[in-house]
Design a protein around this motif. Structure first.
Motif, PDB file in Angstrom:
ATOM      1  N   ARG A  18      -6.427  -0.905  -0.818  1.00 46.64           N
ATOM      2  CA  ARG A  18      -7.155  -0.856  -2.091  1.00 46.64           C
ATOM      3  C   ARG A  18      -8.547  -0.254  -1.888  1.00 46.64           C
ATOM      4  O   ARG A  18      -8.998   0.603  -2.661  1.00 46.64           O
ATOM      5  N   GLN A  19      -9.236  -0.685  -0.844  1.00 45.55           N
ATOM      6  CA  GLN A  19     -10.574  -0.165  -0.557  1.00 45.55           C
ATOM      7  C   GLN A  19     -10.540   1.333  -0.263  1.00 45.55           C
ATOM      8  O   GLN A  19     -11.419   2.078  -0.709  1.00 45.55           O
ATOM      9  N   ASP A  22      -9.868   3.249  -3.504  1.00 43.14           N
ATOM     10  CA  ASP A  22     -11.044   3.121  -4.359  1.00 43.14           C
ATOM     11  C   ASP A  22     -12.235   3.921  -3.829  1.00 43.14           C
ATOM     12  O   ASP A  22     -13.107   4.321  -4.602  1.00 43.14           O
ATOM     13  N   CYS A  45       0.300   5.847  -0.748  1.00 41.04           N
ATOM     14  CA  CYS A  45       0.062   4.589  -1.458  1.00 41.04           C
ATOM     15  C   CYS A  45       1.309   4.180  -2.245  1.00 41.04           C
ATOM     16  O   CYS A  45       1.746   3.027  -2.163  1.00 41.04           O
ATOM     17  N   LYS A  80      -6.392   6.840 -10.379  1.00 41.22           N
ATOM     18  CA  LYS A  80      -6.806   5.883  -9.353  1.00 41.22           C
ATOM     19  C   LYS A  80      -6.670   4.442  -9.857  1.00 41.22           C
ATOM     20  O   LYS A  80      -6.178   3.573  -9.125  1.00 41.22           O
ATOM     21  N   LEU A  84      -4.625   1.374  -8.057  1.00 43.27           N
ATOM     22  CA  LEU A  84      -5.261   0.104  -7.691  1.00 43.27           C
ATOM     23  C   LEU A  84      -4.521  -1.076  -8.317  1.00 43.27           C
ATOM     24  O   LEU A  84      -4.334  -2.107  -7.665  1.00 43.27           O
ATOM     25  N   THR A  85      -4.078  -0.919  -9.551  1.00 48.82           N
ATOM     26  CA  THR A  85      -3.290  -1.973 -10.201  1.00 48.82           C
ATOM     27  C   THR A  85      -1.979  -2.195  -9.462  1.00 48.82           C
ATOM     28  O   THR A  85      -1.569  -3.348  -9.243  1.00 48.82           O
ATOM     29  N   ILE A  87      -1.384  -1.679  -6.312  1.00 49.02           N
ATOM     30  CA  ILE A  87      -1.696  -2.370  -5.051  1.00 49.02           C
ATOM     31  C   ILE A  87      -1.931  -3.856  -5.320  1.00 49.02           C
ATOM     32  O   ILE A  87      -1.403  -4.715  -4.594  1.00 49.02           O
ATOM     33  N   ASP A  88      -2.687  -4.174  -6.354  1.00 50.85           N
ATOM     34  CA  ASP A  88      -2.952  -5.579  -6.697  1.00 50.85           C
ATOM     35  C   ASP A  88      -1.659  -6.318  -7.022  1.00 50.85           C
ATOM     36  O   ASP A  88      -1.451  -7.458  -6.578  1.00 50.85           O
ATOM     37  N   SER A  91       0.264  -6.913  -3.808  1.00 43.61           N
ATOM     38  CA  SER A  91      -0.342  -8.019  -3.044  1.00 43.61           C
ATOM     39  C   SER A  91       0.113  -9.367  -3.587  1.00 43.61           C
ATOM     40  O   SER A  91       0.466 -10.265  -2.815  1.00 43.61           O
TER      41      SER A  91
END
Length: 148
Positions: A18-19, A22, A45, A80, A84-85, A87-88, A91
């Motif tokens: 995520r980092q 981002d 990703c 992006k 990120l969503t 990836i969240d 997780s």
């Protein structure tokens, strides 16, 4: 004990993924391929999200995720924020699914034949952590080379 270690590693490295995504200053460069780099950070990703959502989420966590592996490498220009969503969400799925795995299951055969030979669930989960870390390193280099 191994399952808690694996969970810690997966969540740590998904956080790093995520980092990395981002950290791209130029969002378009997430999708660049040049200088002999075969896959964009965006496609890597998507590949990691698909991989973990399939082998941990769907198989161990019994989610209804259906993988479209070919799209992991052919889709382009996903924003992006959407990556990120994803990836969240991955997780959260990994966290929840690994909570259901017992130490005894780690010694059981993994339900799917993924390699040439059958493996234990523990072996396959260790493989998945190294697969995540391998591609995470590629994304880090991709970002530092192409987003400067």
């Amino acid at each position: 004990m191994l399952i808690q270690t694996l969970k810690t590693l997966f969540l740590r490295d998904l956080g790093k993924l995520r980092q990395e995504i981002d950290a791209y200053k130029d969002e378009a460069k997430i999708w660049y391929i040049e200088k002999g780099i075969a896959n964009s950070a965006g496609n890597l990703c998507l590949h990691l999200v698909g991989n973990l959502s399939t082998y941990i989420g769907a198989e161990l966590g019994k989610t209804d995720y259906v993988r479209h592996r070919e799209l992991e490498f052919s889709l382009k220009d996903i924003p992006k924020a959407e990556l990120l969503t994803k990836i969240d969400e991955t997780s959260a799925v990994v966290d929840k699914a690994l909570d259901t795995v017992t130490d005894a299951q780690l010694e059981d055969e993994y339900p799917l034949l993924v390699f040439d030979e059958k493996t234990t669930t523990g072996y396959f989960l260790v493989h998945l952590t190294t697969h995540l870390t391998y591609h995470l390193g590629q994304i880090n280099y991709h970002r530092r080379l192409l987003d400067s």
